[in-house]
Design a protein around this motif. Sequence first.
Motif, PDB file in Angstrom:
ATOM      1  N   GLU A   1     -17.750  -6.590 -17.697  1.00 34.19           N
ATOM      2  CA  GLU A   1     -17.765  -8.046 -17.507  1.00 34.19           C
ATOM      3  C   GLU A   1     -16.844  -8.463 -16.368  1.00 34.19           C
ATOM      4  OE1 GLU A   1     -18.594  -9.404 -22.167  1.00 34.19           O
ATOM      5  OE2 GLU A   1     -16.554  -9.109 -21.435  1.00 34.19           O
ATOM      6  N   ASP A   2     -15.659  -7.827 -16.304  1.00 36.09           N
ATOM      7  CA  ASP A   2     -14.699  -8.152 -15.256  1.00 36.09           C
ATOM      8  C   ASP A   2     -15.270  -7.857 -13.875  1.00 36.09           C
ATOM      9  OD1 ASP A   2     -11.948  -8.734 -14.207  1.00 36.09           O
ATOM     10  OD2 ASP A   2     -12.056  -6.613 -13.671  1.00 36.09           O
ATOM     11  N   ILE A   3     -15.891  -6.704 -13.710  1.00 32.24           N
ATOM     12  CA  ILE A   3     -16.440  -6.336 -12.405  1.00 32.24           C
ATOM     13  C   ILE A   3     -17.592  -7.250 -12.022  1.00 32.24           C
ATOM     14  CG2 ILE A   3     -17.712  -4.529 -11.177  1.00 32.24           C
ATOM     15  CD1 ILE A   3     -15.877  -2.538 -12.707  1.00 32.24           C
ATOM     16  N   ARG A   4     -18.445  -7.565 -12.973  1.00 30.35           N
ATOM     17  CA  ARG A   4     -19.546  -8.490 -12.675  1.00 30.35           C
ATOM     18  C   ARG A   4     -19.014  -9.852 -12.243  1.00 30.35           C
ATOM     19  NH1 ARG A   4     -23.636  -7.131 -17.761  1.00 30.35           N
ATOM     20  NH2 ARG A   4     -24.735  -5.372 -16.780  1.00 30.35           N
ATOM     21  N   THR A   5     -17.953 -10.326 -12.893  1.00 28.25           N
ATOM     22  CA  THR A   5     -17.349 -11.613 -12.515  1.00 28.25           C
ATOM     23  C   THR A   5     -16.770 -11.545 -11.115  1.00 28.25           C
ATOM     24  OG1 THR A   5     -16.842 -12.164 -14.809  1.00 28.25           O
ATOM     25  CG2 THR A   5     -15.564 -13.284 -13.120  1.00 28.25           C
ATOM     26  N   ARG A   6     -16.100 -10.456 -10.803  1.00 19.46           N
ATOM     27  CA  ARG A   6     -15.499 -10.310  -9.472  1.00 19.46           C
ATOM     28  C   ARG A   6     -16.557 -10.204  -8.386  1.00 19.46           C
ATOM     29  NH1 ARG A   6     -11.409  -5.490 -10.556  1.00 19.46           N
ATOM     30  NH2 ARG A   6     -11.072  -5.630  -8.282  1.00 19.46           N
ATOM     31  N   ILE A   7     -17.661  -9.539  -8.681  1.00 23.29           N
ATOM     32  CA  ILE A   7     -18.771  -9.491  -7.713  1.00 23.29           C
ATOM     33  C   ILE A   7     -19.322 -10.890  -7.473  1.00 23.29           C
ATOM     34  CG2 ILE A   7     -21.165  -8.724  -7.391  1.00 23.29           C
ATOM     35  CD1 ILE A   7     -20.372  -6.087  -8.746  1.00 23.29           C
ATOM     36  N   ALA A   8     -19.507 -11.646  -8.540  1.00 29.65           N
ATOM     37  CA  ALA A   8     -20.035 -13.005  -8.416  1.00 29.65           C
ATOM     38  C   ALA A   8     -19.101 -13.896  -7.604  1.00 29.65           C
ATOM     39  CB  ALA A   8     -20.274 -13.608  -9.798  1.00 29.65           C
ATOM     40  N   LYS A   9     -17.787 -13.768  -7.825  1.00 29.90           N
ATOM     41  CA  LYS A   9     -16.823 -14.583  -7.075  1.00 29.90           C
ATOM     42  C   LYS A   9     -16.814 -14.210  -5.602  1.00 29.90           C
ATOM     43  CE  LYS A   9     -13.626 -15.656 -10.871  1.00 29.90           C
ATOM     44  NZ  LYS A   9     -12.263 -15.431 -11.447  1.00 29.90           N
ATOM     45  N   ALA A  10     -16.839 -12.919  -5.307  1.00 25.50           N
ATOM     46  CA  ALA A  10     -16.876 -12.489  -3.909  1.00 25.50           C
ATOM     47  C   ALA A  10     -18.163 -12.949  -3.231  1.00 25.50           C
ATOM     48  CB  ALA A  10     -16.750 -10.964  -3.834  1.00 25.50           C
ATOM     49  N   SER A  11     -19.271 -12.906  -3.960  1.00 23.23           N
ATOM     50  CA  SER A  11     -20.550 -13.381  -3.422  1.00 23.23           C
ATOM     51  C   SER A  11     -20.470 -14.863  -3.090  1.00 23.23           C
ATOM     52  CB  SER A  11     -21.674 -13.126  -4.418  1.00 23.23           C
ATOM     53  OG  SER A  11     -21.827 -11.752  -4.693  1.00 23.23           O
ATOM     54  N   ALA A  12     -19.881 -15.650  -3.996  1.00 23.70           N
ATOM     55  CA  ALA A  12     -19.765 -17.092  -3.777  1.00 23.70           C
ATOM     56  C   ALA A  12     -18.909 -17.387  -2.554  1.00 23.70           C
ATOM     57  CB  ALA A  12     -19.178 -17.759  -5.016  1.00 23.70           C
TER      58      ALA A  12
END
Length: 220
Positions: free
Chosen positions: A9-20
């Motif tokens: 979950e943490d990695i998916r959240t960090r990917i989403a934030k970097a994408s944004a």
Amino acid sequence: MDQPATPLEDIRTRIAKASALAGREPDATELIAISKTQPAERIESLITEGQRVFGENRVQEAQAKWPALLEMGPRIRLHLVGQLQSNKADDAVALFDCIHSLDRPSLVTGLAKAMDKAGRQVPCFVQVNIGQEEQKGGCPIAEVPTLLAQAREADIPVVGLMCVPPAGVEAAPYFALLAKLAADHDLPRLSMGMSDDFETAVMLGATHVRIGSALFGSRS
């Protein structure tokens, strides 16, 4: 009290934030869970949590543990992210859904024959020796156009470029160079970024990040 996020979950959240931050769609980057040397029960746990894309470094290791794991779900996909010997091309084409380590003419020949024999086209990334390091695999930067031409002539479906930047230095310039090389050759996908630098890779256009220790912990 909220439950702490799992590593996935943490990695998916960090990917989403970097994408944004980069103005990219949150699902523009695919997470490949690198499961090399991991026992089946740890992989099963990630599958139960919803992870569907995994990466292995060695054909023989994958052959030993993945046939049973693949039965856990119809959408599970397996990527080969480690170096591939030409004499293992038949086995790799039979087992993997994508190969990230096409790096030399002899492997073009081996994979082309294997795909023709199997009647199966497996998408491939050309691995580039982006840091021009003698001890690392990968096609030299200057030879990328020739290798791409050979692969396309052999009807190998090359979809993008892959790299592993030098250790201990800022990865961003190497990711940017790989992105430029891919754009110059009309290749849409970039396999770049691992546990220590995947957010940088996402911001610079990675379509696939390869995460091992951040998901599974340090290997013994």
